[in-house]
Design an enzyme around this catalytic site. Structure first.
Site, PDB file in Angstrom:
ATOM      1  CG  ASP A 127      -1.870  -1.237   1.196  1.00  0.00           C
ATOM      2  OD1 ASP A 127      -1.678  -2.164   0.061  1.00  0.00           O
ATOM      3  OD2 ASP A 127      -2.423  -1.532   2.479  1.00  0.00           O
ATOM      4  CD  GLN A 273      -4.411  -5.238  -6.790  1.00  0.00           C
ATOM      5  OE1 GLN A 273      -4.038  -3.382  -6.702  1.00  0.00           O
ATOM      6  NE2 GLN A 273      -4.736  -5.686  -6.714  1.00  0.00           N
ATOM      7  NE  ARG A 274      -1.471  -9.280   0.171  1.00  0.00           N
ATOM      8  CZ  ARG A 274      -2.620 -10.027   1.492  1.00  0.00           C
ATOM      9  NH1 ARG A 274      -2.874  -8.751   1.604  1.00  0.00           N
ATOM     10  NH2 ARG A 274      -2.239 -10.907   1.888  1.00  0.00           N
TER      11      ARG A 274
HETATM   12  O1  F6P Z   1      -2.997  -4.181   2.721  1.00  0.00           O
HETATM   13  C1  F6P Z   1      -2.189  -4.635   2.139  1.00  0.00           C
HETATM   14  C2  F6P Z   1      -3.587  -5.307   1.924  1.00  0.00           C
HETATM   15  O2  F6P Z   1      -3.119  -5.714   0.513  1.00  0.00           O
HETATM   16  C3  F6P Z   1      -4.624  -3.681   1.456  1.00  0.00           C
HETATM   17  O3  F6P Z   1      -4.068  -3.792  -0.331  1.00  0.00           O
HETATM   18  C4  F6P Z   1      -5.913  -4.683   1.215  1.00  0.00           C
HETATM   19  O4  F6P Z   1      -6.981  -4.223   1.427  1.00  0.00           O
HETATM   20  C5  F6P Z   1      -6.270  -6.209   1.918  1.00  0.00           C
HETATM   21  O5  F6P Z   1      -4.380  -6.495   2.309  1.00  0.00           O
HETATM   22  C6  F6P Z   1      -6.271  -7.301   1.922  1.00  0.00           C
HETATM   23  O6  F6P Z   1      -6.213  -8.092   3.238  1.00  0.00           O
HETATM   24  P1  F6P Z   1      -6.236 -10.030   3.202  1.00  0.00           P
HETATM   25  O7  F6P Z   1      -5.524 -10.365   2.698  1.00  0.00           O
HETATM   26  O8  F6P Z   1      -7.044  -9.827   4.571  1.00  0.00           O
HETATM   27  O9  F6P Z   1      -7.779 -10.295   2.618  1.00  0.00           O
END
Ligand code: F6P
Length: 341
Positions: A127, A273-274
């Site tokens: 983020d 995106q992660r």
């Molecule tokens: O903080 C990183 C993030 O990917 C945010 O952009 C998103 O809102 C959140 O985490 C999603 O979290 P989770 O993996 O718990 O769904």
């Protein structure tokens, strides 16, 4: 021999493995330290679930996405947590912890440090919303991934003469939307820091269409149009009691199609995106932060976080990082908005 434990906690992001490698290699080569990794963040500390991390264990890690240690949102400050952390470290003969995490993890690290436990923090989040560091690793990769996805949405949008909407992550900050939107040449970028009426968005969409373009809208998950009280979050709260964001893209799909008559499709990019391998920028930043965290431990700079200032890695107090969210300044939005429509 000094023995350090390292953990990754909270939501993952590309570059965590590069931090682990940087810390272990830096620690072994420069200081002769011994390392263990705690599995799944603070859970591993509380339950003494750990893996040895000799030099060979981090071979080739910088380019791998995710975290070899696993992660969790376990909060060590919950009842009995602080004495349990202290006892674990004593029993395991660990001199200090390198905690790699975002807001929640660093807040816990701050409290543990206030209670006399040796902790150095390493900030991470896609983020890019942590104050006191110019960039967090993971952000560049998320922007790159989002941009590649949005470029693909554009080609199918052009074939069908549709309006395409890409919803990106970022929690309460619009950094990923701003950067991926600018990189992909979006006709509108909608971020939580700047409210806009739906009528204005429809105008931008219409004007792009009038020039023969397939309109492209990038929206941050926490964007709330004028007249809507709070970000769209129909999925309740996460483990830290924060709203689980997501879905505004679908709402915009309906509204923009109704208002403009242009066939519209929304895509939520979500956790894509992660995932995946970190970019070169994130690998370098993460490696430097991992090495700097170990140097901080060696220098007795416990109770601090390593952070990027310009091109230099410095130590800052946890409080500086946690005081406020680093959101998109108005001038950055205005700069991008010149090209909307
Ligand atoms: O903080 C990183 C993030 O990917 C945010 O952009 C998103 O809102 C959140 O985490 C999603 O979290 P989770 O993996 O718990 O769904």
């Amino acid at each position: 021999m000094t023995r350090l434990g390292i953990l990754t906690s909270g939501g993952d992001c590309p570059g965590l493995n590069a931090v682990i490698r940087g810390a272990v290699l830096g620690g072994v080569i420069s200081h002769g330290y011994d390392f263990v990794g705690f599995r799944d963040g603070w859970r591993g500390v509380l339950e003494r679930d750990l893996v040895p991390l000799p030099r060979q264990a981090v071979r080739g890690l910088a380019r791998l996405g995710g975290t070899i240690l696993g992660t969790s949102r376990t909060n060590p400050l919950k009842e009995g947590g602080i004495p349990a952390v202290r006892e674990s470290l004593q029993v395991l003969g660990i001199d200090g912890i390198i905690a790699v995490g975002g807001e929640g993890t660093l807040a816990a690290a701050q409290e543990l440090s206030n209670q006399g436990i040796n902790v150095v923090g390493v900030p991470k989040t896609i983020d890019n919303d942590l104050d006191a560091t110019d960039f967090t690793f993971g952000f560049d990769t998320a922007v790159q991934t989002a941009t590649e996805a949005i470029d693909r949405l554009r080609t199918t949008g052009e074939s069908h003469h549709r309006c395409m909407i890409a919803e990106v992550m970022g929690r309460n900050a619009g950094w990923i939307a701003l950067h991926s939107g600018m990189a992909s040449g979006a006709h509108a970028i909608l971020i939580p820091e700047h409210r806009v009426a739906l009528e204005q968005v429809a105008e931008w969409v219409q004007s792009a269409r009038d020039r023969g373009r397939a309109p492209l809208v990038v929206v941050a998950e926490a964007f709330a149009p004028e007249g809507q009280d709070a970000p769209y979050s129909p999925r309740g709260l996460d483990a830290f009691g924060r709203p689980r964001l997501g879905g505004i893209g679908m709402l915009l799909e309906q509204e923009l199609q109704r208002m403009t008559g242009i066939e519209t499709r929304a895509t939520v990019l979500g956790h894509i995106q992660r995932g995946g391998a970190p970019t070169a920028f994130d690998r370098v930043l993460a490696t430097r932060l991992g090495m700097a965290a170990v140097d901080s431990a060696a220098g007795g700079r416990w109770g601090t976080m390593v952070s990027l200032r310009g091109t230099t890695i410095v130590n800052v107090g946890f409080a500086a990082a946690l005081g406020r969210l680093k959101t998109v300044p108005e001038e950055r939005y205005r700069e991008a908005a010149v090209l909307f429509g």
